[in-house]
Design a protein around this motif. Structure first.
Motif, PDB file in Angstrom:
ATOM      1  N   TYR A 162     -22.148  -6.916   3.376  1.00  0.00           N
ATOM      2  CA  TYR A 162     -21.830  -5.845   4.746  1.00  0.00           C
ATOM      3  C   TYR A 162     -20.406  -5.543   4.981  1.00  0.00           C
ATOM      4  CZ  TYR A 162     -22.195  -4.522   9.604  1.00  0.00           C
ATOM      5  OH  TYR A 162     -22.320  -3.640  10.878  1.00  0.00           O
ATOM      6  N   ILE A 163     -19.478  -6.369   4.804  1.00  0.00           N
ATOM      7  CA  ILE A 163     -18.107  -6.438   5.028  1.00  0.00           C
ATOM      8  C   ILE A 163     -17.711  -5.507   3.855  1.00  0.00           C
ATOM      9  CG2 ILE A 163     -15.736  -7.288   4.675  1.00  0.00           C
ATOM     10  CD1 ILE A 163     -16.988 -10.094   5.922  1.00  0.00           C
ATOM     11  N   PHE A 164     -18.194  -5.365   2.545  1.00  0.00           N
ATOM     12  CA  PHE A 164     -17.603  -4.411   1.646  1.00  0.00           C
ATOM     13  C   PHE A 164     -18.044  -3.025   1.769  1.00  0.00           C
ATOM     14  CE2 PHE A 164     -18.609  -1.992  -2.095  1.00  0.00           C
ATOM     15  CZ  PHE A 164     -17.383  -1.935  -2.759  1.00  0.00           C
ATOM     16  N   MET A 165     -19.163  -2.875   2.246  1.00  0.00           N
ATOM     17  CA  MET A 165     -19.589  -1.697   2.679  1.00  0.00           C
ATOM     18  C   MET A 165     -18.955  -1.180   3.918  1.00  0.00           C
ATOM     19  SD  MET A 165     -21.454   1.138   1.738  1.00  0.00           S
ATOM     20  CE  MET A 165     -21.781   0.204   0.334  1.00  0.00           C
ATOM     21  N   LEU A 166     -18.593  -1.743   4.906  1.00  0.00           N
ATOM     22  CA  LEU A 166     -17.860  -1.287   5.911  1.00  0.00           C
ATOM     23  C   LEU A 166     -16.450  -0.798   5.730  1.00  0.00           C
ATOM     24  CD1 LEU A 166     -18.481  -3.434   9.232  1.00  0.00           C
ATOM     25  CD2 LEU A 166     -19.458  -1.340   8.397  1.00  0.00           C
ATOM     26  N   GLY A 167     -15.750  -1.769   4.533  1.00  0.00           N
ATOM     27  CA  GLY A 167     -14.405  -1.270   4.014  1.00  0.00           C
ATOM     28  C   GLY A 167     -14.510  -0.006   3.431  1.00  0.00           C
ATOM     29  N   PHE A 168     -15.599   0.269   2.376  1.00  0.00           N
ATOM     30  CA  PHE A 168     -15.944   1.462   1.723  1.00  0.00           C
ATOM     31  C   PHE A 168     -16.122   2.674   2.657  1.00  0.00           C
ATOM     32  CE2 PHE A 168     -18.998   4.054  -0.737  1.00  0.00           C
ATOM     33  CZ  PHE A 168     -18.084   4.377  -1.786  1.00  0.00           C
ATOM     34  N   SER A 169     -16.637   2.552   3.622  1.00  0.00           N
ATOM     35  CA  SER A 169     -16.971   3.742   4.806  1.00  0.00           C
ATOM     36  C   SER A 169     -15.650   3.861   5.412  1.00  0.00           C
ATOM     37  CB  SER A 169     -17.920   3.167   5.766  1.00  0.00           C
ATOM     38  OG  SER A 169     -19.150   2.924   5.165  1.00  0.00           O
ATOM     39  N   TYR A 170     -15.020   2.953   5.560  1.00  0.00           N
ATOM     40  CA  TYR A 170     -13.528   3.254   6.087  1.00  0.00           C
ATOM     41  C   TYR A 170     -12.519   3.847   5.342  1.00  0.00           C
ATOM     42  CZ  TYR A 170      -8.885   2.017   8.336  1.00  0.00           C
ATOM     43  OH  TYR A 170      -7.763   2.001   8.889  1.00  0.00           O
ATOM     44  N   TYR A 171     -12.484   3.416   4.115  1.00  0.00           N
ATOM     45  CA  TYR A 171     -11.706   4.278   3.094  1.00  0.00           C
ATOM     46  C   TYR A 171     -12.186   5.632   2.921  1.00  0.00           C
ATOM     47  CZ  TYR A 171      -9.710   5.435  -1.543  1.00  0.00           C
ATOM     48  OH  TYR A 171      -9.145   6.036  -2.611  1.00  0.00           O
ATOM     49  N   ASN A 172     -13.381   5.919   2.779  1.00  0.00           N
ATOM     50  CA  ASN A 172     -13.978   7.337   2.585  1.00  0.00           C
ATOM     51  C   ASN A 172     -13.490   8.147   3.962  1.00  0.00           C
ATOM     52  OD1 ASN A 172     -15.178   7.846   0.029  1.00  0.00           O
ATOM     53  ND2 ASN A 172     -16.358   5.812   0.876  1.00  0.00           N
ATOM     54  N   ILE A 389     -12.696   0.246  -6.860  1.00  0.00           N
ATOM     55  CA  ILE A 389     -14.142   0.041  -6.160  1.00  0.00           C
ATOM     56  C   ILE A 389     -15.158  -0.666  -6.682  1.00  0.00           C
ATOM     57  CG2 ILE A 389     -16.182   1.226  -4.907  1.00  0.00           C
ATOM     58  CD1 ILE A 389     -14.305   3.724  -4.475  1.00  0.00           C
ATOM     59  N   VAL A 390     -15.438  -0.613  -7.927  1.00  0.00           N
ATOM     60  CA  VAL A 390     -16.650  -1.344  -8.756  1.00  0.00           C
ATOM     61  C   VAL A 390     -16.031  -2.857  -8.738  1.00  0.00           C
ATOM     62  CG1 VAL A 390     -17.709  -1.835 -10.902  1.00  0.00           C
ATOM     63  CG2 VAL A 390     -17.558   0.587  -9.691  1.00  0.00           C
ATOM     64  N   LEU A 391     -14.711  -3.056  -8.983  1.00  0.00           N
ATOM     65  CA  LEU A 391     -14.309  -4.265  -9.344  1.00  0.00           C
ATOM     66  C   LEU A 391     -14.141  -5.059  -8.082  1.00  0.00           C
ATOM     67  CD1 LEU A 391     -11.152  -3.799 -11.680  1.00  0.00           C
ATOM     68  CD2 LEU A 391     -13.103  -5.208 -12.499  1.00  0.00           C
ATOM     69  N   CYS A 392     -13.856  -4.423  -6.998  1.00  0.00           N
ATOM     70  CA  CYS A 392     -13.845  -5.208  -5.761  1.00  0.00           C
ATOM     71  C   CYS A 392     -15.034  -5.588  -5.298  1.00  0.00           C
ATOM     72  CB  CYS A 392     -13.041  -4.183  -4.713  1.00  0.00           C
ATOM     73  SG  CYS A 392     -11.247  -3.996  -4.657  1.00  0.00           S
ATOM     74  N   PHE A 393     -16.144  -5.075  -5.729  1.00  0.00           N
ATOM     75  CA  PHE A 393     -17.448  -5.237  -5.308  1.00  0.00           C
ATOM     76  C   PHE A 393     -18.124  -6.589  -6.395  1.00  0.00           C
ATOM     77  CE2 PHE A 393     -22.208  -4.504  -6.243  1.00  0.00           C
ATOM     78  CZ  PHE A 393     -22.611  -4.857  -4.764  1.00  0.00           C
ATOM     79  N   ALA A 394     -18.014  -6.133  -7.598  1.00  0.00           N
ATOM     80  CA  ALA A 394     -18.713  -7.092  -8.609  1.00  0.00           C
ATOM     81  C   ALA A 394     -17.766  -8.337  -8.958  1.00  0.00           C
ATOM     82  CB  ALA A 394     -18.823  -6.201  -9.957  1.00  0.00           C
ATOM     83  N   LEU A 395     -16.630  -8.270  -8.733  1.00  0.00           N
ATOM     84  CA  LEU A 395     -15.845  -9.641  -9.141  1.00  0.00           C
ATOM     85  C   LEU A 395     -16.034 -10.757  -8.018  1.00  0.00           C
ATOM     86  CD1 LEU A 395     -13.771 -10.530 -11.330  1.00  0.00           C
ATOM     87  CD2 LEU A 395     -11.958  -9.768 -10.032  1.00  0.00           C
TER      88      LEU A 395
END
Length: 412
Positions: A162-172, A389-395
């Motif tokens: 959830y936190i990752f997706m909020l950050g991803f939305s904020y970035y976009n 983005i993928v690294l921040c999510f998968a790692l």
């Protein structure tokens, strides 16, 4: 049905449903502004326009919830709770898409953002024949799914997702979408996107006439059968023909002349400062905008502001920012599609979109010359954000899985 077959079917449904929800949540939060606009459409349909102030918040969080449910299902954490939520979600969405298919209040549900446009009937069939059955299977046999984490590590997956997706939305939202699915993406040639191939299918139109109290429908080819004794009643499109990605591109000057062809002509370099509504536009970067206007004028490039606002708002913008560039006017829908920023800057050459800038990312006075000359010379390659983005999510998920595998499971 054998237990082995039940498990195989459940795992297939798990991966299909999880992948679709992750994809759907991701592509919508790639373009949170577009998601908010679609949410506005829904609120208008259900006479809830007074809630449009929360459209962006609601759209981002709903997409994040979709992503979260898909992720939890894919790694099989909180299996019972996740599958219950997915079943409720899909039951509601199936009923909603049935309503949309029957009454067609919006042209597409926006379930995959602008990445894939489905008709309302296509969306309903997708739900009723694929996603809803998969949700039912995973709910009934959730214990058959093999979790990737032990129970002690379950909590990390939904919290991080959830936190990752909020950050991803904020970035976009605070820059521009990392992937532009709209027809004005970088590299697109606008005249080509407006062209219709000679062999493209045409609209199939049905004409309705009456005679002697009886009504009859005629196709385009059978109109020759009609004589003066028939009375025209109505016509309707029974099958749509080819629609180009860009239906129209019109820009009007102060004399109400459409100068779009001149803007798109071969060899011409043009900057368009796009603001659907100047009343809502940010003027915090007006100095950078004026610097780029000075650069354009010095090099003989055209520079226009483009808006759907009235002349009073244009004058107010000029007084506030010191803008000296001329303004063109057009439809606000086209401008919102052109760039997800208010204002945003678009660089065109020969009708091709060379680059786009969010107003927060405009080149500064010291770098404007080098950056724009580099773009015009053909160097449009930038660092690929998808790698990070993928690294921040998968790692983090991988590191927690390794820690869980090595330490937490041994303590169980």
């Amino acid at each position: 049905m054998t237990e082995k077959l039940k498990k195989i079917i459940t795992e297939i449904c798990r991966f299909v449903l999880g992948a679709v929800f992750i994809f759907s949540g991701t592509v919508k939060n790639i373009d949170p502004v577009g998601g908010a606009l679609k949410f506005d459409d829904y609120l208008g349909v259900f006479h809830l326009s007074s809630l449009k102030a929360i459209s962006l918040f609601a759209s981002i969080n709903l997409s994040a919830l979709e992503f979260l449910l898909g992720l939890c299902l894919l790694v099989a954490v909180y299996r019972r709770l996740t599958t219950i939520c997915l079943l409720i979600f899909m039951s509601f969405m199936t009923l909603l898409t049935l309503y949309l298919a029957i009454y067609n209040p919006v042209h597409d549900c926006g379930c995959f953002g602008d990445a894939f446009i489905l008709t309302n009937w296509q969306t309903f069939f997708k739900n009723i024949f694929i996603l809803l059955p998969a949700a039912i299977v995973t709910f009934l046999f959730c214990k058959k799914m093999t979790p990737l984490y032990s129970y002690r590590a379950y909590w990390f997956v939904p919290v991080f997702g959830y936190i990752f997706m909020l950050g991803f939305s904020y970035y976009n939202y605070y820059s521009l979408p990392v992937k532009d699915f709209r027809p004005y993406s970088i590299g697109s040639n606008i005249p080509q996107k407006m062209s219709i191939p000679e062999d493209a299918p045409q609209d199939e139109i049905e004409f309705i006439y009456t005679k002697d109290g009886k009504q009859k429908s005629f196709s385009m080819t059978s109109l020759a059968e009609i004589d003066s004794t028939w009375t025209f009643v109505d016509s309707k499109v029974v099958k749509e023909g080819y629609r180009p990605p860009i239906i129209s591109f019109e820009l009007y000057d102060a004399g109400d002349n459409n100068i779009a062809d001149a803007i798109l002509e071969e060899g011409k370099t043009v900057f368009l400062l796009v603001s659907p509504h100047l009343e809502d536009a940010s003027d915090s970067n007006s100095d950078e905008i004026n610097n780029i206007y000075d650069y354009a004028r010095k090099h003989g490039y055209a520079f226009y502001g483009v808006t759907a606002s009235a002349h009073e708002s244009i004058d107010e913008w000029g007084n506030t920012t010191g803008a000296e560039y001329p303004f063109l006017t057009t439809d606000d829908v086209m401008l919102k599609t052109l760039i997800r920023s208010n204002p945003g800057l678009v660089l065109l050459r020969s009708g091709t979109v060379i680059w786009k800038w969010h107003h927060r990312n405009l080149p500064h006075e010291e770098t404007v010359n080098a950056e724009i000359e580099s773009l015009l010379s053909g160097d449009t390659k930038k660092n690929n954000p998808w790698i990070w983005i993928v690294l921040c999510f998968a790692l983090p998920l991988l590191l927690v899985w390794l820690y869980d595998f090595k330490f937490l499971r041994q303590q169980t």
